[in-house]
Design a protein around this motif. Structure first.
Motif, PDB file in Angstrom:
ATOM      1  N   ALA A 249       0.839  -1.203   0.000  1.00 28.03           N
ATOM      2  CA  ALA A 249       0.000   0.000   0.000  1.00 28.03           C
ATOM      3  C   ALA A 249       0.872   1.250   0.000  1.00 28.03           C
ATOM      4  CB  ALA A 249      -0.930  -0.009   1.211  1.00 28.03           C
ATOM      5  N   GLY A 250       1.912   1.254   0.811  1.00 27.89           N
ATOM      6  CA  GLY A 250       2.812   2.400   0.847  1.00 27.89           C
ATOM      7  C   GLY A 250       3.589   2.568  -0.442  1.00 27.89           C
ATOM      8  N   LEU A 251       4.060   1.451  -1.001  1.00 29.13           N
ATOM      9  CA  LEU A 251       4.829   1.516  -2.248  1.00 29.13           C
ATOM     10  C   LEU A 251       3.960   2.027  -3.391  1.00 29.13           C
ATOM     11  CD1 LEU A 251       7.449   0.997  -3.788  1.00 29.13           C
ATOM     12  CD2 LEU A 251       6.690  -1.382  -4.100  1.00 29.13           C
ATOM     13  N   LYS A 252       2.731   1.539  -3.463  1.00 28.87           N
ATOM     14  CA  LYS A 252       1.822   1.988  -4.526  1.00 28.87           C
ATOM     15  C   LYS A 252       1.579   3.489  -4.424  1.00 28.87           C
ATOM     16  CE  LYS A 252      -2.584   1.017  -6.739  1.00 28.87           C
ATOM     17  NZ  LYS A 252      -3.822   0.235  -6.692  1.00 28.87           N
ATOM     18  N   ALA A 253       1.383   3.966  -3.212  1.00 32.13           N
ATOM     19  CA  ALA A 253       1.170   5.401  -3.012  1.00 32.13           C
ATOM     20  C   ALA A 253       2.430   6.189  -3.378  1.00 32.13           C
ATOM     21  CB  ALA A 253       0.770   5.678  -1.568  1.00 32.13           C
ATOM     22  N   ASP A 254       3.596   5.700  -2.946  1.00 30.39           N
ATOM     23  CA  ASP A 254       4.848   6.392  -3.233  1.00 30.39           C
ATOM     24  C   ASP A 254       5.130   6.448  -4.732  1.00 30.39           C
ATOM     25  OD1 ASP A 254       5.263   6.812  -0.548  1.00 30.39           O
ATOM     26  OD2 ASP A 254       6.827   5.286  -0.340  1.00 30.39           O
ATOM     27  N   LEU A 255       4.839   5.354  -5.429  1.00 29.40           N
ATOM     28  CA  LEU A 255       5.094   5.315  -6.874  1.00 29.40           C
ATOM     29  C   LEU A 255       4.040   6.067  -7.667  1.00 29.40           C
ATOM     30  CD1 LEU A 255       6.239   1.612  -7.408  1.00 29.40           C
ATOM     31  CD2 LEU A 255       7.661   3.670  -7.377  1.00 29.40           C
ATOM     32  N   LYS A 256       2.898   6.343  -7.032  1.00 27.66           N
ATOM     33  CA  LYS A 256       1.787   7.031  -7.707  1.00 27.66           C
ATOM     34  C   LYS A 256       1.383   6.264  -8.974  1.00 27.66           C
ATOM     35  CE  LYS A 256       3.008  11.533  -5.887  1.00 27.66           C
ATOM     36  NZ  LYS A 256       4.330  11.631  -5.391  1.00 27.66           N
ATOM     37  N   ILE A 257       1.031   5.007  -8.758  1.00 22.41           N
ATOM     38  CA  ILE A 257       0.638   4.130  -9.864  1.00 22.41           C
ATOM     39  C   ILE A 257      -0.582   4.718 -10.562  1.00 22.41           C
ATOM     40  CG2 ILE A 257      -0.244   1.825 -10.440  1.00 22.41           C
ATOM     41  CD1 ILE A 257       2.748   1.870  -9.731  1.00 22.41           C
ATOM     42  N   THR A 258      -0.498   4.821 -11.879  1.00 23.50           N
ATOM     43  CA  THR A 258      -1.583   5.389 -12.680  1.00 23.50           C
ATOM     44  C   THR A 258      -2.564   4.293 -13.095  1.00 23.50           C
ATOM     45  OG1 THR A 258      -0.473   5.043 -14.796  1.00 23.50           O
ATOM     46  CG2 THR A 258       0.031   7.111 -13.608  1.00 23.50           C
ATOM     47  N   ASP A 259      -3.713   4.724 -13.621  1.00 22.10           N
ATOM     48  CA  ASP A 259      -4.698   3.762 -14.122  1.00 22.10           C
ATOM     49  C   ASP A 259      -4.093   2.888 -15.212  1.00 22.10           C
ATOM     50  OD1 ASP A 259      -6.598   4.745 -12.375  1.00 22.10           O
ATOM     51  OD2 ASP A 259      -7.606   5.985 -13.883  1.00 22.10           O
ATOM     52  N   ALA A 260      -3.273   3.470 -16.060  1.00 24.92           N
ATOM     53  CA  ALA A 260      -2.652   2.720 -17.154  1.00 24.92           C
ATOM     54  C   ALA A 260      -1.668   1.670 -16.639  1.00 24.92           C
ATOM     55  CB  ALA A 260      -1.942   3.675 -18.112  1.00 24.92           C
ATOM     56  N   GLN A 261      -1.128   1.878 -15.453  1.00 23.93           N
ATOM     57  CA  GLN A 261      -0.158   0.956 -14.860  1.00 23.93           C
ATOM     58  C   GLN A 261      -0.799  -0.054 -13.921  1.00 23.93           C
ATOM     59  OE1 GLN A 261       2.070   4.111 -13.059  1.00 23.93           O
ATOM     60  NE2 GLN A 261       3.640   4.089 -14.661  1.00 23.93           N
ATOM     61  N   GLU A 262      -2.083   0.082 -13.697  1.00 25.82           N
ATOM     62  CA  GLU A 262      -2.771  -0.722 -12.682  1.00 25.82           C
ATOM     63  C   GLU A 262      -2.690  -2.227 -12.931  1.00 25.82           C
ATOM     64  OE1 GLU A 262      -4.366  -1.532  -9.191  1.00 25.82           O
ATOM     65  OE2 GLU A 262      -3.965   0.520  -9.807  1.00 25.82           O
ATOM     66  N   SER A 263      -2.805  -2.674 -14.163  1.00 21.88           N
ATOM     67  CA  SER A 263      -2.780  -4.122 -14.399  1.00 21.88           C
ATOM     68  C   SER A 263      -1.400  -4.700 -14.089  1.00 21.88           C
ATOM     69  CB  SER A 263      -3.214  -4.470 -15.825  1.00 21.88           C
ATOM     70  OG  SER A 263      -2.303  -3.955 -16.767  1.00 21.88           O
ATOM     71  N   ALA A 264      -0.338  -4.001 -14.458  1.00 21.28           N
ATOM     72  CA  ALA A 264       1.016  -4.466 -14.124  1.00 21.28           C
ATOM     73  C   ALA A 264       1.228  -4.417 -12.617  1.00 21.28           C
ATOM     74  CB  ALA A 264       2.072  -3.632 -14.851  1.00 21.28           C
TER      75      ALA A 264
END
Length: 127
Positions: free
Chosen positions: A23-38
């Protein structure tokens, strides 16, 4: 969530700890909608790895009554399983890394794999 120390309910529970760190890593990386599947594929593998680690820990800890050769065999099996988990997790991370921006890659380079021997270790570096 990562800046305040690990939540007390994650201690001794690799799956809960992985969930918290992800959860913290996802927030830090600011995963976009386009990156969500990866991201989902990577996070799924990280969770599987943590669950497998919990199972391995239980298996080895439960081997106290086994003979020395049996314990060594259990540890050998655990190491093989661990290697398999690492290979699967690494492949999923490579797929995620391929879709990250250069800025996200720089952050990932600081977060991933910095703790020797702990698989897909991901953490927030000290400031």
């Amino acid at each position: 969530p990562m800046g305040r120390g690990m939540a007390s309910d994650t201690r001794g529970n690799p799956a809960a700890a992985a969930e918290w760190r992800l959860a913290g890593l996802k927030a830090d990386l600011k995963i976009t909608d386009a990156q969500e599947s990866a991201w989902a594929a990577f996070a799924g593998k990280a969770k599987q790895q943590a669950e497998a680690m919990q199972e391995l820990m239980s298996m080895v800890q439960g081997s106290a009554q086994a003979s020395a050769p049996e314990r060594l065999e259990l540890r050998s099996q655990a190491m093989k399983k661990r290697q398999e988990q690492m290979e699967n997790g690494t492949a999923a991370f490579k797929d995620l890394y391929a879709v990250l921006t250069p800025e996200q890659k720089a952050l990932a380079d600081q977060h991933i794999g910095m703790r020797g021997g702990r698989g897909m270790a991901f953490h927030r570096p000290a400031n």
